[in-house]
Write an enzyme that holds these catalytic residues in place. Structure first.
Site, PDB file in Angstrom:
ATOM      1  N   CYS A 176       0.806  -1.213   0.000  1.00  0.00           N
ATOM      2  CA  CYS A 176       0.000   0.000   0.000  1.00  0.00           C
ATOM      3  C   CYS A 176       0.845   1.273   0.000  1.00  0.00           C
ATOM      4  CB  CYS A 176      -0.897   0.028   1.236  1.00  0.00           C
ATOM      5  SG  CYS A 176      -1.872  -1.455   1.478  1.00  0.00           S
ATOM      6  N   LYS A 191      11.807 -14.138 -12.934  1.00  0.00           N
ATOM      7  CA  LYS A 191      11.525 -13.018 -13.825  1.00  0.00           C
ATOM      8  C   LYS A 191      10.417 -13.379 -14.806  1.00  0.00           C
ATOM      9  CE  LYS A 191      13.762  -9.906 -12.169  1.00  0.00           C
ATOM     10  NZ  LYS A 191      13.300 -10.566 -10.947  1.00  0.00           N
ATOM     11  N   GLU A 200       6.830 -13.940 -12.927  1.00  0.00           N
ATOM     12  CA  GLU A 200       6.181 -12.818 -12.248  1.00  0.00           C
ATOM     13  C   GLU A 200       5.632 -11.778 -13.211  1.00  0.00           C
ATOM     14  OE1 GLU A 200       8.736 -10.675  -9.553  1.00  0.00           O
ATOM     15  OE2 GLU A 200      10.423 -10.713 -10.925  1.00  0.00           O
ATOM     16  N   GLU A 207      16.638 -17.070 -10.614  1.00  0.00           N
ATOM     17  CA  GLU A 207      16.256 -15.690 -10.906  1.00  0.00           C
ATOM     18  C   GLU A 207      15.596 -15.572 -12.278  1.00  0.00           C
ATOM     19  OE1 GLU A 207      15.801 -11.531 -10.488  1.00  0.00           O
ATOM     20  OE2 GLU A 207      15.892 -13.244  -9.127  1.00  0.00           O
ATOM     21  N   ASN A 263      -0.885   1.563   6.032  1.00  0.00           N
ATOM     22  CA  ASN A 263      -0.066   0.557   5.366  1.00  0.00           C
ATOM     23  C   ASN A 263       0.406  -0.413   6.441  1.00  0.00           C
ATOM     24  OD1 ASN A 263       1.601  -0.929   3.734  1.00  0.00           O
ATOM     25  ND2 ASN A 263       3.183   0.639   3.526  1.00  0.00           N
ATOM     26  N   GLY A 264       0.165  -1.724   6.237  1.00  0.00           N
ATOM     27  CA  GLY A 264       0.575  -2.713   7.229  1.00  0.00           C
ATOM     28  C   GLY A 264      -0.551  -3.673   7.542  1.00  0.00           C
ATOM     29  N   HIS A 321      15.508 -37.171 -10.738  1.00  0.00           N
ATOM     30  CA  HIS A 321      14.839 -37.502  -9.468  1.00  0.00           C
ATOM     31  C   HIS A 321      13.387 -37.026  -9.475  1.00  0.00           C
ATOM     32  CE1 HIS A 321      18.535 -38.958  -7.617  1.00  0.00           C
ATOM     33  NE2 HIS A 321      19.144 -37.907  -8.147  1.00  0.00           N
ATOM     34  N   ARG A 371       4.378   0.095  -6.334  1.00  0.00           N
ATOM     35  CA  ARG A 371       4.314  -0.720  -5.121  1.00  0.00           C
ATOM     36  C   ARG A 371       3.232  -1.794  -5.211  1.00  0.00           C
ATOM     37  NH1 ARG A 371       6.825   1.761  -0.642  1.00  0.00           N
ATOM     38  NH2 ARG A 371       5.372   0.826   0.809  1.00  0.00           N
ATOM     39  N   LYS A 380       5.949  -4.004  -4.971  1.00  0.00           N
ATOM     40  CA  LYS A 380       7.391  -3.760  -5.024  1.00  0.00           C
ATOM     41  C   LYS A 380       8.029  -3.960  -3.657  1.00  0.00           C
ATOM     42  CE  LYS A 380      11.259  -2.400  -6.893  1.00  0.00           C
ATOM     43  NZ  LYS A 380      11.954  -3.306  -7.814  1.00  0.00           N
ATOM     44  N   TRP A 400      -3.307  -2.448  -1.418  1.00  0.00           N
ATOM     45  CA  TRP A 400      -3.017  -3.810  -1.857  1.00  0.00           C
ATOM     46  C   TRP A 400      -3.721  -4.729  -0.860  1.00  0.00           C
ATOM     47  CZ3 TRP A 400      -0.270  -8.246  -0.250  1.00  0.00           C
ATOM     48  CH2 TRP A 400       0.132  -9.112  -1.274  1.00  0.00           C
TER      49      TRP A 400
END
Length: 608
Positions: free
Chosen positions: A2, A485, A488, A481, A101-102, A504, A27, A603, A75
Site C-alpha cells: 500500500c 523473472k 512474475e 532468478e 499501510n501494514g 529424481h 508498489r 514492489k 493492496w
C-alpha cells in the site's frame, strides 16, 4: 505494498495527492482513495482498480477543494478489492479519516470489543478498526488518542490521520512499515516512499518505529510514544527526479535493465582502490574478518537468489561456510547462530518485513548484521550494525533488475575482500579478478546490444504454458532468478532446478515442445550440463542454452543459443542474468501485459 501520501500546505491538496500516488503505483495496488478537508468537512472519494478511475471521479482532483488531505493505494490483505474496502476509512461520524499501510494482527479481537460498544463496521478491513478506536479514545487531543491506540494494536502500521476538529494539522505514526516526512516552505508531506514527494522536496525526515509526528502548514513536530517532543534532522535526497521517470523507454523495467551497467559501476567503483577492495562502511577489522566462522545470508525473492549465488562465490574464494535462508523461513526455524559469525540482510527497499524481522532476530542471537540495501535511510539501513548501499538509484518496476545486479556485485566485493584478508586469494588472482570486475559494466552493455535476437525468440514462446530452467552451481542460482523473472511478469508457469536433480522426478514433466532454458557458464561443469541437456532433448524438450562465447559445442545439443562475454566464472552470473531478464520482459510485452505492475504483486513487501 500500500502507498500513502499526505499533504498540508497552501496549494490544493487533491492534485498533489494524485500525483504522489502515481509515483507509488509500482508498489502494487487494487484500489485508491482520497480524503480532503474542505468546507468544514472531510470528503472521501474512493475507486476500485487503477488510479485513473479515481482521477476520473475527481476531475484529476479539481473537484475536491482543500489544502489538507491524505491519499492511499491499497493492496488487499483483509477483504477483497472493492470501493468499500478501499482507504481512507472514517470513524462513525466521519470526523476522523485514516490511511494505513501494514497489518493489524489482533484486529479481530479489537473489532469484537468495538462492536460490543455499538460501533458499526462498513468494510472487511483491519484498518477500519483503527478509525473507530481513534474515535473511542479521542477526547479532544489527537496525539493522546493515537498514543492509546498504539499501545493496543499488534502488528505493523504506517498511518496518516486527519481530524475534523483540527483543520490545520495532519498526524502520522509508524511501526514496522515505512513512512517519510517531507518539508518545504510551502507545506509538508508524508509518504510511504521518497519518489512520491521528490517532485516537491528533497528534504525529508525518516520516522523511527513508534514515533509520532504532527504536521502543520509551517512545520513538523515529532514525539516519542510517551508524547515527549524529540528533535530530528532532515536528510537530503540525492536522486535526480529524472531517475524516477521512464526517460523515453516504454517501461520502467526496460529502462532499469539498461541502467545495469551504471548501477554495477556505481556500486563497485567507490570500493576499488588499485588491485584492492576497500569497504570502509563494513565496520570489520582484518582481525574480525580472519576470525569469521560462518556467514548467514538472508533475503526474499530475488534477494534470496543473490544470496544463493553469493554462497557459491564466498565459499569458493574465502572458505568461510555460508548458510542462505529465505527470510520468512529464517524467522521461524529457530536458527543457531555461531559465535564470530556475521549475518547479511539483502533488501532493495530496506523495508521488507520478513527481512527486517530476521535482522532483529540475528542481532538478538548475538550476530553482527550487515545490511545490503538500495534505499538510503530505510529501516534496515538504520537498524543494521553496518550498511552497504548498492547505489542502483530508484527502481520502480516491481520485477527487480538493476538492484539485483548491484546486490550481486556487492557480494563479489565482500568475497574478494575477505579472501584477500584471509589469504585464500593470491595477489595475482586478486589482480585478475578485480580487473574482471571492472570490465563487467562494459560486458553487460555488450549483451544489451544483442537484444533483438532475444526479442525474436521471446515472441515465439509468448504462449508457452510451462518453462523449465536448469543449471549447476552458480548457474542454478541464475536459473532461479530467470525463472522468477519470467513467471512474475508473464504469468507463465516456470520452475528452476539444479540440473542434477532432473532424474529424481522432474524429467517426467518434459514432453514434446516444452521449453527448457539451460544456463551453462561454468567451464568445469560443461560436460555434466551437456549430459543433462541431452536427457531433456531426447524426451522432446526444446533447448534454449545460455553459455559463454567460444563454447560452440553447445550448438550440437541446443535449438537456440545465446552467448555472453567471457569473464571469471564467479562473475558469470552478472552477465548470464541479463538475457534472462530481457527474455522475461519481451515475453510479457508480446502478451500485452502490464510489465511494470504485474498482478497480485507489490514492489516493497512490508507485511508477512
Amino acid at each position: 505494498m500500500c502507498g500513502i501520501v499526505g499533504y498540508i500546505g497552501n496549494e490544493q491538496a487533491a492534485p498533489i495527492l494524485l500525483d504522489g500516488l502515481a509515483k507509488l503505483e509500482y508498489r502494487g495496488y487494487d484500489s485508491a482513495g482520497l480524503a480532503v478537508y474542505g468546507d468544514d468537512d472531510i470528503e472521501v472519494v474512493k475507486a476500485k482498480g487503477r488510479l485513473q478511475a479515481l482521477r476520473d471521479l475527481t476531475g484529476d482532483g479539481n473537484s475536491l477543494k482543500g489544502t489538507l488531505g491524505i491519499g492511499h493505494t491499497r493492496w488487499a490483505t483483509h477483504g477483497e478489492p472493492s470501493v468499500n474496502n478501499a482507504h481512507p476509512h472514517y470513524n462513525k461520524d466521519k470526523s476522523i479519516a485514516v490511511v494505513h499501510n501494514g497489518i493489524i494482527e489482533n484486529y479481530q479481537v479489537l473489532k469484537e470489543k468495538l462492536i460490543s460498544k455499538g460501533y458499526v463496521f462498513r468494510s472487511d478491513t483491519d484498518t477500519e478498526v483503527l478509525a473507530h478506536y481513534l474515535d473511542y479514545y479521542y477526547n479532544g487531543n489527537p496525539l493522546q488518542a493515537i498514543e492509546k491506540v498504539m499501545h493496543r494494536v499488534q502488528g505493523s502500521y504506517a498511518l496518516g490521520i486527519i481530524f475534523k476538529d483540527f483543520p490545520d494539522k495532519m498526524f502520522a505514526v509508524r511501526k514496522d512499515s515505512p513512512l517519510v516526512v517531507g518539508h518545504t516552505d510551502n507545506g509538508n508531506f508524508i509518504a510511504s516512499d521518497v519518489p512520491a514527494i521528490l517532485k516537491y522536496t528533497r528534504e525529508v525526515y525518516f520516522i523511527e518505529n513508534r514515533e509520532l509526528c504532527e504536521l502543520t502548514r509551517e512545520g513538523v513536530s515529532f514525539y516519542n510514544e510517551d508524547l515527549e517532543k524529540i528533535e530530528k534532522e532532515t536528510k537530503t535526497i540525492e536522486w535526480d527526479i529524472e531517475a524516477a521517470e521512464k526517460g523515453g523507454y516504454e517501461h520502467f523495467m526496460l529502462k532499469e535493465i539498461y541502467e545495469q551497467p551504471k548501477a554495477v559501476l556505481d556500486t563497485i567503483s567507490p570500493r576499488l582502490d588499485g588491485d584492492k577492495v576497500v569497504i570502509e562502511e563494513l565496520g570489520l577489522t582484518d582481525e574480525d574478518i580472519t576470525k569469521l566462522k560462518r556467514i548467514y545470508i538472508v533475503g526474499c525473492g530475488s534477494a534470496y537468489h543473490v544470496g544463493v549465488n553469493g554462497k557459491y562465490v564466498i565459499e569458493k574464494l574465502t572458505r568461510i561456510p555460508v548458510e542462505v535462508d529465505l527470510a520468512s523461513e529464517f524467522r521461524y526455524r529457530n536458527p543457531i547462530i555461531e559465535p564470530d559469525s556475521m549475518t547479511i540482510i539483502i533488501s532493495q527497499s530496506g523495508e521488507t518485513a520478513d527481512s527486517l524481522a530476521a535482522l532483529r532476530m540475528a542481532q538478538e542471537l548475538g550476530s553482527k548484521v550487515l545490511g545490503i540495501v538500495n534505499v538510503v535511510g530505510s529501516t534496515i539501513a538504520r537498524e543494521a550494525d553496518n550498511v552497504m548501499y548498492t547505489h542502483a538509484g530508484p527502481e520502480i518496476s516491481v520485477a527487480t533488475t538493476k538492484a539485483y545486479s548491484a546486490q550481486l556485485v556487492s557480494l563479489y566485493l565482500l568475497a574478494l575482500l575477505f579472501g584477500d584478508v584471509r589469504g585464500t586469494i593470491s595477489s595475482d588472482e586478486m589482480k585478475e579478478m578485480v580487473d574482471e570486475l571492472r570490465k563487467l559494466p562494459d560486458k553487460i552493455l555488450e549483451i544489451l546490444g544483442d537484444k533483438e535476437r532475444i526479442q525474436w525468440f521471446a515472441s515465439k514462446y509468448a504462449n508457452a504454458k510451462d518453462v523449465f530452467f536448469l543449471g549447476r552451481g552458480c548457474d542454478y542460482a541464475t536459473s532461479l532468478e530467470g525463472s522468477l523473472k519470467l513467471k512474475e511478469i508473464s504469468y507463465i508457469h516456470s520452475e528452476a532446478y539444479a540440473a542434477g536433480e532432473l532424474k529424481h522426478g522432474t524429467i517426467s514433466l518434459i514432453e514434446d515442445g516444452v521449453l527448457v532454458v539451460s544456463v551453462v557458464t561454468q567451464p568445469d561443469l560443461y560436460e555434466k550440463m551437456i549430459s543433462n541437456i541431452v536427457e531433456v532433448r531426447t524426451r522432446g524438450g526444446y533447448i534454449f542454452t545460455l553459455t559463454n562465447k567460444g563454447n560452440f559445442v553447445m550448438e550440437d545439443t541446443a535449438d537456440f543459443t545465446v552467448y555472453i562475454p567471457n569473464t571469471h566464472p564467479c562473475f558469470a552470473p552478472s552477465l548470464a542474468v541479463v538475457p534472462l531478464q530481457l527474455f522475461g520482459y519481451y515475453v510479457s510485452v508480446a502478451k500485452g501485459l502490464d510489465v511494470d505492475k504485474p498482478r497480485n504483486l507489490a514492489k516493497s513487501v512490508t507485511v508477512e
